[in-house]
Design a protein around this motif. Structure first.
Motif: not given
Length: 372
Positions: A159-184
């Motif tokens: 999940x972390x690998x395939x949502x990394x591109x969101x950093x360009x969309x939101x203009x900042x890194x996606x935190x592990x906390x957010x990755x955790x919720x998407x993983x769920x």
């Protein structure tokens, strides 16, 4: 608000409002925030109306920073499942992002996920809130991050690998906390693939949010003895009479609740081994009780030798069985002298059973019932 936010976010809002009032009473002043940036949100008028009521009730004047903090929490808080978030022009773009994430993850994991419309909806709702939190620079907390990284390490990494591109969309890194919720969300759908039909009818109560309630449901279906999760509801929506009439056998909850009709098992939202043991023990008890009722019903049906009505026959047979059991164990005691209600309840408890432990349990429960 109670119907909109998950319990955890609702409780946090109440705490924030309480702290806001306390600061005013103690004349504590926070650094001022620029509230102009959030006036464009449609929730602004709604929250202002709420805060004006609080101002009037407590006879105080709120600061802009109070309005800003409450609004940020409300806008970024996690919502209950089935409640539509605000529509925006960016929805179609979010849908494209969600499809892209699901497609890439299912290809790497070599599973079929794009059929799951519920996963798409949950992911869309989460991405929308993620965008809001990013725009307002709100950091999300995730109490389940470490267990997620341990129990679903591979899914987390994918999940972390395939949502990394969101950093360009939101203009900042996606935190592990957010990755955790998407993983769920993805773990819940993967667990759902392996589930089979179940027999014990149960409802699930989870105050932590949509993702945790979803994975709790799917983990139960996968790892616990036959159980059919009928619905996921909030703790304040419990009506035991209605649930009993719907044939619910068990309540599975991530938060401690008191019930008088239906049995409850409290579990961790990620369902630990000890949780599964407690659930299986309770299910065994329910199955045994169901067998007793079934046997009693057959005996009762034979004894009364009456034809059940075409409609409601199942319910009638069930209640006949209960009546039969009550009559078999019923007795009447007269000339009993007691001075207080508690003394009467104590007498009942000691008369029904012999052991002190059971007497204490019955006494405690009857007294609790009297409170209600």
């Amino acid at each position: 608000i109670k119907e909109t936010l998950v319990d955890e976010s609702y409780f946090k809002l109440i705490l924030l409002l309480g702290l806001m009032v306390q600061r005013q009473e103690k004349e504590l002043v926070l650094d001022r925030e620029n509230v102009q940036a959030v006036k464009s949100f449609t929730q602004y008028d709604y929250i202002i109306k709420l805060l004006r009521v609080i101002e009037k009730y407590y006879n105080l004047t709120l600061q802009d920073c109070d309005v800003y903090n409450i609004l940020i929490h409300f806008v970024a808080a996690r919502r209950r499942q089935g409640l539509a978030l605000e529509q925006s022009q960016a929805d179609s773009q979010l849908a494209e992002l969600a499809y892209k994430i699901i497609n890439n993850i299912q290809q790497e994991l070599q599973v079929k996920l794009d059929y799951d419309k519920d996963l798409l909806k949950r992911l869309l709702d989460h991405l929308k809130l993620l965008m809001i939190r990013a725009s307002m620079e709100v950091k999300v907390t995730n109490n389940f991050l470490e267990p997620i990284k341990t129990d679903y390490r591979h899914i987390f990494e994918v999940v972390k690998k395939h949502i990394a591109f969101l950093e360009e969309v939101i203009g900042k890194p996606v935190s592990d906390e957010e990755v955790g919720y998407i993983t769920i969300h993805f773990a819940a759908s993967l667990v759902a693939l392996e589930n089979k039909a179940k027999s014990i009818r149960a409802i699930v109560i989870c105050m932590s949010g949509i993702g945790t309630s979803k994975i709790l449901v799917e983990k139960i279906k996968q790892e616990v003895k036959p159980v059919n999760i009928v619905a996921t509801i909030s703790s304040h929506a419990i009506n035991e009479i209605e649930l009993s009439e719907q044939g619910i056998d068990l309540i599975i909850s991530s938060v401690k609740i008191e019930t008088f009709i239906l049995p409850v098992v409290v579990v961790n939202p990620l369902l630990r081994e000890e949780d599964k043991l407690r659930l299986n023990r309770k299910i065994n008890e329910i199955e045994e009780r169901k067998n007793i009722v079934s046997i009693t019903k057959r005996v009762t049906d034979k004894a009364v030798q009456t034809k059940q009505p075409e409609t409601g026959g199942k319910d009638t047979g069930y209640y006949l069985a209960l009546i039969h059991r009550l009559l078999e164990n019923f007795y009447y005691q007269d000339r009993l002298v007691v001075k207080t209600k508690q003394e009467l309840i104590g007498h009942i408890a000691t008369t029904i059973v012999d052991t002190e432990a059971l007497q204490a349990t019955i006494l405690r429960n009857l007294l609790k019932r009297e409170e209600y």
